[in-house]
Scaffold this active site. Structure first.
Site, short mmCIF file in Angstrom:
data_model
loop_
_atom_site.label_atom_id
_atom_site.label_comp_id
_atom_site.label_asym_id
_atom_site.label_seq_id
_atom_site.Cartn_x
_atom_site.Cartn_y
_atom_site.Cartn_z
N ASN A 8 0.90 -1.54 -0.34
CA ASN A 8 0.13 -0.19 0.07
C ASN A 8 1.07 1.61 -0.24
O ASN A 8 1.21 1.45 1.14
CB ASN A 8 -0.95 -0.37 1.13
CG ASN A 8 -1.94 0.91 1.11
OD1 ASN A 8 -1.87 2.10 0.18
ND2 ASN A 8 -2.41 0.80 2.12
N LYS A 15 3.11 0.35 3.27
CA LYS A 15 3.19 -0.45 3.98
C LYS A 15 3.52 -1.68 2.95
O LYS A 15 2.59 -2.00 1.81
CB LYS A 15 1.43 0.05 4.13
CG LYS A 15 1.61 1.51 5.75
CD LYS A 15 -0.10 0.78 6.23
CE LYS A 15 -0.01 2.49 6.85
NZ LYS A 15 -1.42 2.76 6.71
N HIS A 181 -12.39 2.72 0.00
CA HIS A 181 -12.58 1.53 1.58
C HIS A 181 -12.64 0.28 0.92
O HIS A 181 -13.44 -0.11 2.11
CB HIS A 181 -13.73 2.36 2.96
CG HIS A 181 -12.79 3.10 3.65
ND1 HIS A 181 -13.47 3.88 4.13
CD2 HIS A 181 -11.33 3.30 4.02
CE1 HIS A 181 -12.20 4.97 4.98
NE2 HIS A 181 -10.95 4.74 4.63
N HIS A 208 -16.93 1.64 8.04
CA HIS A 208 -14.75 1.91 8.22
C HIS A 208 -14.45 3.00 9.28
O HIS A 208 -14.92 4.41 8.40
CB HIS A 208 -14.62 1.61 7.09
CG HIS A 208 -12.89 1.61 6.76
ND1 HIS A 208 -12.26 0.52 6.66
CD2 HIS A 208 -12.12 2.56 7.53
CE1 HIS A 208 -10.93 0.63 6.77
NE2 HIS A 208 -11.21 2.44 7.49
N LEU A 209 -14.60 2.72 10.95
CA LEU A 209 -14.06 4.46 10.87
C LEU A 209 -12.71 4.33 11.28
O LEU A 209 -12.10 3.70 12.83
CB LEU A 209 -15.68 4.37 12.29
CG LEU A 209 -16.59 4.17 11.87
CD1 LEU A 209 -17.26 4.48 13.90
CD2 LEU A 209 -17.00 4.72 11.08
N ARG A 241 -10.05 15.21 8.44
CA ARG A 241 -11.26 16.02 6.85
C ARG A 241 -12.51 15.94 7.12
O ARG A 241 -12.34 15.33 8.32
CB ARG A 241 -10.67 14.76 5.96
CG ARG A 241 -9.65 14.33 5.25
CD ARG A 241 -9.65 13.20 4.11
NE ARG A 241 -9.02 12.30 4.78
CZ ARG A 241 -9.32 10.69 3.97
NH1 ARG A 241 -10.46 10.38 3.87
NH2 ARG A 241 -8.31 9.96 5.13
N GLY A 330 -13.70 2.14 14.90
CA GLY A 330 -14.84 1.47 14.98
C GLY A 330 -14.21 -0.22 15.87
O GLY A 330 -15.12 -0.74 17.06
N GLU A 379 -7.20 -5.66 5.50
CA GLU A 379 -7.53 -4.96 3.99
C GLU A 379 -6.37 -5.77 3.15
O GLU A 379 -5.66 -6.15 2.14
CB GLU A 379 -7.14 -3.24 3.46
CG GLU A 379 -8.19 -2.31 4.01
CD GLU A 379 -7.92 -1.30 4.70
OE1 GLU A 379 -7.60 -1.22 5.32
OE2 GLU A 379 -8.80 -0.27 3.99
P1 ADP Z 1 -6.10 5.07 9.35
O1 ADP Z 1 -7.47 5.04 8.66
O2 ADP Z 1 -4.80 5.47 9.30
O3 ADP Z 1 -5.59 3.42 9.03
P2 ADP Z 1 -7.11 3.09 12.05
O4 ADP Z 1 -7.58 2.79 10.92
O5 ADP Z 1 -5.65 2.68 12.22
O6 ADP Z 1 -6.41 4.55 10.74
O7 ADP Z 1 -7.56 4.67 12.88
C1 ADP Z 1 -6.68 5.02 13.70
C2 ADP Z 1 -8.10 6.04 14.67
O8 ADP Z 1 -8.18 4.77 15.10
C3 ADP Z 1 -7.74 6.81 15.67
O9 ADP Z 1 -8.22 7.46 15.71
C4 ADP Z 1 -6.82 6.70 17.24
O10 ADP Z 1 -7.39 6.96 17.83
C5 ADP Z 1 -8.14 5.21 17.14
N1 ADP Z 1 -7.91 3.86 17.58
C6 ADP Z 1 -6.33 2.91 17.03
N2 ADP Z 1 -6.99 2.00 18.26
C7 ADP Z 1 -7.15 2.75 19.06
C8 ADP Z 1 -7.65 1.92 20.69
N3 ADP Z 1 -7.14 0.78 21.49
N4 ADP Z 1 -9.07 3.47 21.30
C9 ADP Z 1 -9.09 3.88 21.00
N5 ADP Z 1 -9.13 4.17 19.56
C10 ADP Z 1 -8.14 3.77 19.06
#
Ligand code: ADP
Length: 409
Positions: A8, A15, A181, A208-209, A241, A330, A379
């Site tokens: 990626n 990545k 996504h 997908h959060l 964003r 999520g 992914e």
């Molecule tokens: P990306 O879109 O960069 O792949 P990710 O899926 O890694 O992002 O999500 C990053 C988000 O997930 C950040 O807002 C981070 O704070 C949140 N996050 C990651 N781990 C935790 C956790 N253990 N508890 C709460 N929020 C988390």
């Protein structure tokens, strides 16, 4: 023994994940990691599947090193690490497949030209995805490469979901909703089918959060609507964003406040969302720990927007059987899940707070009319599965019984 690589590639980072292929033809994660700060001072780190550090490397004077230079070093390390496993294919995440590609494609010169032509639709990502494809083509010309598109999962959305209310000529030029996504949603659709086939055959919203965030409305595992649109800026509030906003705001920023297009782009992609509203951080975990009223306001807006957008998708679906949470927030943030579910309680989402604090997958009470689940996305594995599938087709190897449908567990 065989292996596949999933890549990626972004503007300043790559990545990667290395998968070995077992006797049944299933990919098993062997190592993963990233190269960051490309163009400044590249840093490479790799970890084993259970998180043990395998490699850390810095190129302090490496500002001139290109994606191709760094991929050469990565491949040298990967072949050492993989030992007697032969890499049989590389899968790439490619952000845009335009209107043509509804499934992954084997890379050849004609495909590269077509993907190049799509760069104006995703100028921040597509050129970097292509840089990695070109670098590997030069490094290992015989190695099959597979382009896996983030848009492909949404390719067959109903026409009404993909059209903006602009004059027809713009739609014909490709200004329409594509959705993104898609690799994550494809993985979630398949995992849900393994976990609960009845729910998977129904009306599902996948959420997908992560730093980037979107929702996808799926009927029987197929996308029928999604919150991201022409770009990844649309839809939900995200880490930095804005998500959807009145397009009149953009006009005002430029025509009344005199901001340039580049300044507006920077504002909407990099300075808005959780970061902009909190004034503190784009990171949800940091905000939850902050206690500042602005952080709370940002979290509440994020959840309200997610529930509000879900309402739109539920109308597209004609009801709802399940909601699935995935990605960084999520998967890990019970409070955000709870807030979104509580805003959807009127629909029959009855969250079980004890289950929500546990290991899932189900986080609603057993007789909740609408189920909510947490399913970790992957992914990289989805890309590896596509790469493996293509490699099997090239070599004519027969798929193991069950085929790609059952490769995920
Ligand atoms: P990306 O879109 O960069 O792949 P990710 O899926 O890694 O992002 O999500 C990053 C988000 O997930 C950040 O807002 C981070 O704070 C949140 N996050 C990651 N781990 C935790 C956790 N253990 N508890 C709460 N929020 C988390």
């Amino acid at each position: 023994m065989k292996a596949v690589v999933s890549l990626n590639s972004g503007s300043s980072s790559i990545k990667f994940a290395l998968f070995t292929v077992d006797e049944q033809g299933l990919p098993t994660l062997s190592a993963g990691g990233k190269i960051e700060k490309i163009g400044i001072a590249p840093h490479l780190e790799a970890r084993s599947a259970d998180g043990v550090a395998l490699l850390e490397r810095d190129w302090a004077d490496g500002a001139a090193l290109t994606h191709a230079d760094l991929l050469r070093d990565l491949f040298a390390w990967a072949s050492d690490h993989l030992d007697d496993h032969e890499v049989i294919a590389v899968g790439h995440r490619v952000v845009h497949g335009g209107t043509e590609f509804a499934a992954p494609r084997l890379v050849d010169a004609a495909l590269i030209d077509k993907l190049d032509a799509l760069c104006p639709l995703a100028p921040l990502h597509q050129p970097h995805n292509l840089a990695a494809i070109r670098a590997i083509a030069e490094l290992r010309p015989d190695l099959p490469q597979v382009a896996c598109f983030d848009t492909a999962f949404h390719h067959d959305m109903p026409a009404v979901a993909s059209r903006f209310a602009l004059p027809r000529t713009f739609h014909e030029q490709g200004i329409r909703r594509y959705g993104f996504h898609g690799l994550s949603y494809e993985y979630i659709a398949r995992r849900l089918a393994e976990i609960d086939p009845v729910l998977a055959s129904g009306r599902v919203i996948a959420a997908h959060l992560g730093n980037g965030a979107s929702l996808c409305a799926m009927r029987a595992g197929k996308s029928v609507d999604t919150t991201m649109g022409f770009t990844t800026l649309d839809g939900l509030m995200m880490g930095s964003r804005s998500g959807s906003l009145d397009p009149g705001v953009v006009l005002h920023l430029q025509m009344q406040l005199g901001m340039s297009a580049a300044e507006v782009e920077e504002l909407l992609y990099k300075k808005s969302g959780l970061l902009g509203v909190s004034g503190l951080s784009s990171d949800m975990r940091t905000l939850s720990q902050s206690g500042a009223p602005e952080a709370e306001e940002a979290i509440e807006l994020f959840c309200w927007r997610a529930a509000r957008e879900a309402g739109g998708l539920i109308a597209s679906l004609g009801g709802l059987d399940a909601i699935v949470f995935t990605a960084g927030i999520g998967e890990n943030h019970a409070d955000v899940r709870s807030r979104i579910c509580r805003r959807l309680a009127w629909l029959g989402v009855e969250i079980d707070e004890l289950a929500n604090a546990g290991d899932g997958p189900r986080i609603t009470v057993p007789d909740s009319p609408v189920a909510a689940l947490v399913i970790p996305t992957d992914e990289e594995r989805m890309i590896a599965l596509h790469a493996l599938d293509a490699a099997k087709r090239i070599t004519g190897t027969v798929m193991p019984v069950g085929g790609a449908q059952h490769l995920l567990a």
